[in-house]
Structures are given as structure tokens and as C-alpha cells.
Design an enzyme around this catalytic site. Structure first.
Site, mmCIF file in Angstrom:
data_model
loop_
_atom_site.group_PDB
_atom_site.id
_atom_site.type_symbol
_atom_site.label_atom_id
_atom_site.label_comp_id
_atom_site.label_asym_id
_atom_site.label_seq_id
_atom_site.Cartn_x
_atom_site.Cartn_y
_atom_site.Cartn_z
ATOM 1 N N TYR A 175 0.852 -1.204 0.000
ATOM 2 C CA TYR A 175 0.000 0.000 0.000
ATOM 3 C C TYR A 175 0.887 1.254 0.000
ATOM 4 C CZ TYR A 175 -3.772 3.260 1.301
ATOM 5 O OH TYR A 175 -4.678 4.301 1.319
ATOM 6 N N LYS A 179 1.026 4.242 -2.753
ATOM 7 C CA LYS A 179 0.606 5.609 -2.415
ATOM 8 C C LYS A 179 1.758 6.612 -2.572
ATOM 9 C CE LYS A 179 -3.523 5.072 -2.271
ATOM 10 N NZ LYS A 179 -4.490 5.896 -3.024
ATOM 11 N N THR A 212 -14.939 5.031 5.368
ATOM 12 C CA THR A 212 -15.515 4.580 4.099
ATOM 13 C C THR A 212 -15.452 3.052 4.085
ATOM 14 O OG1 THR A 212 -13.381 4.613 3.010
ATOM 15 C CG2 THR A 212 -14.654 6.666 2.936
HETATM 16 N N1 LIG Z 1 -10.729 6.687 3.707
HETATM 17 C C1 LIG Z 1 -9.530 6.985 4.165
HETATM 18 O O1 LIG Z 1 -9.320 7.109 5.381
HETATM 19 C C2 LIG Z 1 -8.387 7.200 3.207
HETATM 20 C C3 LIG Z 1 -7.157 7.606 3.720
HETATM 21 C C4 LIG Z 1 -6.082 7.801 2.850
HETATM 22 C C5 LIG Z 1 -6.273 7.597 1.490
HETATM 23 N N2 LIG Z 1 -7.495 7.177 1.036
HETATM 24 C C6 LIG Z 1 -7.624 6.961 -0.416
HETATM 25 O O2 LIG Z 1 -8.849 7.485 -0.869
HETATM 26 C C7 LIG Z 1 -9.255 6.801 -2.045
HETATM 27 C C8 LIG Z 1 -10.735 6.463 -1.964
HETATM 28 O O3 LIG Z 1 -10.923 5.494 -0.966
HETATM 29 P P1 LIG Z 1 -12.224 5.434 -0.056
HETATM 30 O O4 LIG Z 1 -11.811 5.795 1.314
HETATM 31 O O5 LIG Z 1 -13.342 6.151 -0.680
HETATM 32 O O6 LIG Z 1 -12.493 3.842 -0.068
HETATM 33 P P2 LIG Z 1 -13.726 2.986 -0.598
HETATM 34 O O7 LIG Z 1 -14.994 3.439 0.014
HETATM 35 O O8 LIG Z 1 -13.316 1.568 -0.382
HETATM 36 O O9 LIG Z 1 -13.741 3.311 -2.137
HETATM 37 C C9 LIG Z 1 -12.761 2.790 -2.991
HETATM 38 C C10 LIG Z 1 -13.239 2.884 -4.405
HETATM 39 O O10 LIG Z 1 -12.246 2.297 -5.257
HETATM 40 C C11 LIG Z 1 -12.918 1.447 -6.157
HETATM 41 N N3 LIG Z 1 -12.083 0.386 -6.690
HETATM 42 C C12 LIG Z 1 -11.402 -0.579 -6.029
HETATM 43 N N4 LIG Z 1 -10.807 -1.404 -6.914
HETATM 44 C C13 LIG Z 1 -11.107 -0.944 -8.143
HETATM 45 C C14 LIG Z 1 -10.807 -1.377 -9.454
HETATM 46 N N5 LIG Z 1 -10.080 -2.480 -9.708
HETATM 47 N N6 LIG Z 1 -11.268 -0.664 -10.506
HETATM 48 C C15 LIG Z 1 -12.040 0.421 -10.308
HETATM 49 N N7 LIG Z 1 -12.385 0.870 -9.081
HETATM 50 C C16 LIG Z 1 -11.918 0.185 -8.013
HETATM 51 C C17 LIG Z 1 -14.093 0.881 -5.394
HETATM 52 O O11 LIG Z 1 -15.079 0.411 -6.286
HETATM 53 P P3 LIG Z 1 -15.712 -1.090 -6.192
HETATM 54 O O12 LIG Z 1 -16.469 -1.152 -4.919
HETATM 55 O O13 LIG Z 1 -16.565 -1.153 -7.411
HETATM 56 O O14 LIG Z 1 -14.561 -2.019 -6.215
HETATM 57 C C18 LIG Z 1 -14.550 2.134 -4.652
HETATM 58 O O15 LIG Z 1 -15.370 2.910 -5.474
HETATM 59 C C19 LIG Z 1 -8.323 5.597 -2.189
HETATM 60 O O16 LIG Z 1 -7.345 5.884 -3.165
HETATM 61 C C20 LIG Z 1 -7.674 5.493 -0.818
HETATM 62 O O17 LIG Z 1 -6.388 4.926 -0.868
HETATM 63 C C21 LIG Z 1 -8.546 6.991 1.843
#
Ligand SMILES: NC(=O)c1ccc[n+]([C@@H]2O[C@H](COP(=O)([O-])OP(=O)(O)OC[C@H]3O[C@@H](n4cnc5c(N)ncnc54)[C@H](OP(=O)(O)O)[C@@H]3O)[C@@H](O)[C@H]2O)c1
Length: 309
Positions: A175, A179, A212
Site C-alpha cells: 500500500y 501511495k 468509508t
Molecule cells: N478513507 C480513508 O481514510 C483514506 C485515507 C487515505 C487515502 N485514502 C484513499 O482514498 C481513495 C478512496 O478510498 P475510499 O476511502 O473512498 O475507499 P472505498 O470506500 O473503499 O472506495 C474505494 C473505491 O475504489 C474502487 N475500486 C477498487 N478497486 C477498483 C478497481 N479495480 N477498478 C475500479 N475501481 C476500483 C471501489 O469500487 P468497487 O467497490 O466497485 O470495487 C470504490 O469505489 C483511495 O485511493 C484510498 O487509498 C482513503
């Protein structure tokens, strides 16, 4: 005054592509951009979830201009198909939010044989951005937003001799590597935009600790103790998805957001979005060049900055 969604300027006439728009932060970004008048292409993998997400936004934003675009970032063929469909419908793209991602899952490979987190978080987005470049360059000031994480601090730059971490795979190491790659991609892309004197900007954000499906999926798909710990923690003390989406929205729309900038919550993982300095190996030119050459070679996709739609 803290920056909030109310600060998003009118987006009428603008076209935005948001990956992972069927849930989490991507859904929030899609909702806010649509609410400000942008046409939003919701690029997503799980189509049932995408249809439900579209319904949600449509019910909350009357008259929202939304399109669903199937996109599996774990397949370069799917990325090519999605990019071709987007280019056919939209010769100009003003905002590309490379948001979709996976965190700390067990070892898996993409259709093309890349380690899954590297493939989805970085290489899929690298390919998508390169393929959409003609449409981005057709905008009078496109934004490409990449999403990093505090994982960048423990991630190592790509070793082209072993990008898939074969023989010493660790979910968090993978990861962190992906990132840090997201960060370096964003900075190198911005440098290239400036060198070519284009009006486009590439900006990188860390959303903060937001509740999320990221942590839940990570716990589900790995069963690891640390993944379960973060899942429990985020449900107690995490920000809402709407709060976590603010750095992405600021990077995508704030007229003062500069290319090559990093936006994060004020207190690392919590708070309103602010610009933060880039320090240490975040700025390693050598790592950026290595990553760029590796990504072009592995995806077979280059960035022609003279291209026009
Ligand atoms: N939430 C946090 O605390 C946090 C912190 C740091 C960074 N981030 C970053 O924020 C971003 C969004 O994450 P989130 O928190 O919103 O998580 P999330 O709710 O799990 O959303 C992740 C999204 O990525 C999609 N995804 C996963 N694999 C995929 C694939 N092969 N092709 C296309 N789409 C795919 C998922 O769609 P499906 O369900 O259709 O697979 C979902 O829409 C990520 O890059 C994550 O690393 C989040």
C-alpha cells in the site's frame, strides 16, 4: 476561514471524470461536483453499486448530469475501453479525479500481472490519465487530482527489478509503495505540464482518516489484525466521507490551488483541507523519473503533451 464545500465555484459547463465514484470519497466528490453543475462521468467497477450511487446523487441533486462508465483499473484492457468511450463522448475533460483505491489487502495480481495495489492505485490511473491526455489538454485549465495517503511515509520508491514485491510481500508495504507512487506520479505529471507550458495542473491530496469502505474491505480481504484495528478505529474516530472528500474537491476546484501542491487535512488525518509542504523523499526527482519510465514501459502508454483532442 476553513475551506468547505460551499467554497466550490460554479462548475457549469465543466466535464469531470471521477474514478471509484460508486462509493466512499468518490461518491461524495461526484455529488458535490454535480451539485455545482458539472457533468460527472462516474467511472466505476461494480456496476450494481454504480447504478445505486447514481440514483443516490440524482435524488439529492435534481437535474444532475451523470454518466456511468464501467472501469476496472485492474485491467489495462478495461482502462483502454473506458478511456476510448470517455474520449468519444467528451473531447474535453476539465477534471480527472484519480480516486479509486485498495488498501493493505492480501497478495493478488491484476489481469496484467501487476501486484494489485500497485496496479489499481497507480498503474491503472497512470494509464487512464495518459489515454485521456488529449481531452485534458483540450481544456483551458484541466485538473488531475491524485490521491495519496499517510502510507506514503512508509512506502518505498518502486524498485523496477521487483515492483510486485515478490518474495517479501507485505500488505502495508505494498500500500505504501502504491501511495508514494501516486504522489510521485502527480508531481512528475505537473512538472511535465509546466515544461510543456500547458494550462493543466496536477495536484495531490491525502483525504485524512475517513470512514468509508476502505478499511472494511481491507479487513475483509486480509483478515489481518492491523487491518481490523484500523477498521474499528475509523468507525469510532474517523471523519465522515463528506469531510474526507474535501481535499479532493479543493484540489479539483479551488482557483488558487497550484499545480504540484499537496492538500491534506489541517491536523494530518483530521480537519479542513489545507496546503502542506512537500518534504524529504516526496520530492525525490530520481524516484519520480524511475517511476515514470517504469510505468510507461509496463502499461505501454506514453504521455504526448503535444496531443490535442
Ligand atoms: N478513507 C480513508 O481514510 C483514506 C485515507 C487515505 C487515502 N485514502 C484513499 O482514498 C481513495 C478512496 O478510498 P475510499 O476511502 O473512498 O475507499 P472505498 O470506500 O473503499 O472506495 C474505494 C473505491 O475504489 C474502487 N475500486 C477498487 N478497486 C477498483 C478497481 N479495480 N477498478 C475500479 N475501481 C476500483 C471501489 O469500487 P468497487 O467497490 O466497485 O470495487 C470504490 O469505489 C483511495 O485511493 C484510498 O487509498 C482513503
Amino acid at each position: 476561514m476553513p475551506w468547505t464545500a460551499a467554497d466550490i465555484p460554479d462548475q457549469s459547463g465543466r466535464v469531470a471524470v471521477v474514478t471509484g465514484a460508486n462509493g466512499g470519497l468518490g461518491l461524495e466528490v461526484a455529488r458535490e461536483l454535480a451539485g455545482k453543475g458539472a457533468l460527472v462521468v462516474m467511472a466505476a467497477r461494480d456496476q450494481a453499486k454504480a447504478a445505486a450511487a447514481r440514483e443516490t446523487v440524482a435524488s439529492q441533486v435534481p437535474g444532475a448530469a451523470l454518466e456511468l462508465q464501467p472501469l476496472d483499473l485492474a485491467s489495462l484492457a478495461s482502462v483502454r475501453q473506458a478511456a476510448a468511450a470517455i474520449l468519444a463522448g467528451h473531447p474535453r475533460v476539465d477534471i480527472l479525479v484519480n480516486n479509486a483505491g485498495l488498501m493493505a489487502i492480501d497478495e493478488r495480481r491484476t489481469e496484467d500481472g501487476f501486484e494489485m495495489q500497485l496496479g489499481v492505485n497507480h498503474l491503472g490511473h497512470f494509464a487512464l490519465s495518459g489515454l485521456l491526455l488529449p481531452a485534458l489538454l483540450a481544456s483551458d485549465g484541466a485538473r488531475v487530482v491524485s490521491v495519496t495517503s499517510t502510507g506514503r511515509h512508509f512506502g518505498r520508491p518502486i524498485d523496477p527489478a521487483n515492483p510486485n514485491l515478490e518474495g517479501h510481500y507485505d500488505p502495508w508495504r505494498a500500500y505504501g509503495q502504491s501511495k508514494l507512487a501516486d504522489l510521485h506520479f502527480a508531481l512528475e505529471l505537473d512538472r511535465r505540464f509546466r515544461t510543456a507550458a500547458t494550462p493543466a495542473r496536477s495536484i495531490v491530496v491525502h483525504p485524512g482518516f475517513a470512514s468509508t469502505d476502505l478499511q472494511a474491505r481491507s479487513a475483509r480481504e486480509s483478515g489481518g489484525r492491523s487491518q481490523r484495528f484500523f477498521h474499528a478505529m475509523v468507525r469510532r474516530v474517523g471523519m465522515t466521507p463528506a469531510q474526507g472528500a474535501l481535499p479532493l474537491l479543493r484540489a479539483a476546484t479551488d482557483p488558487r490551488a497550484a499545480g504540484g501542491a499537496l492538500y491534506t487535512p489541517r491536523w494530518v488525518n483530521w480537519g479542513p483541507p489545507v496546503r502542506r509542504p512537500l518534504v524529504g523523499r516526496s520530492r525525490s526527482r530520481e524516484a519520480m523519473t524511475t517511476l515514470w519510465e517504469f510505468s510507461e514501459r509496463e502499461t505501454g502508454i506514453g504521455f504526448d503533451l503535444t496531443a490535442r483532442a
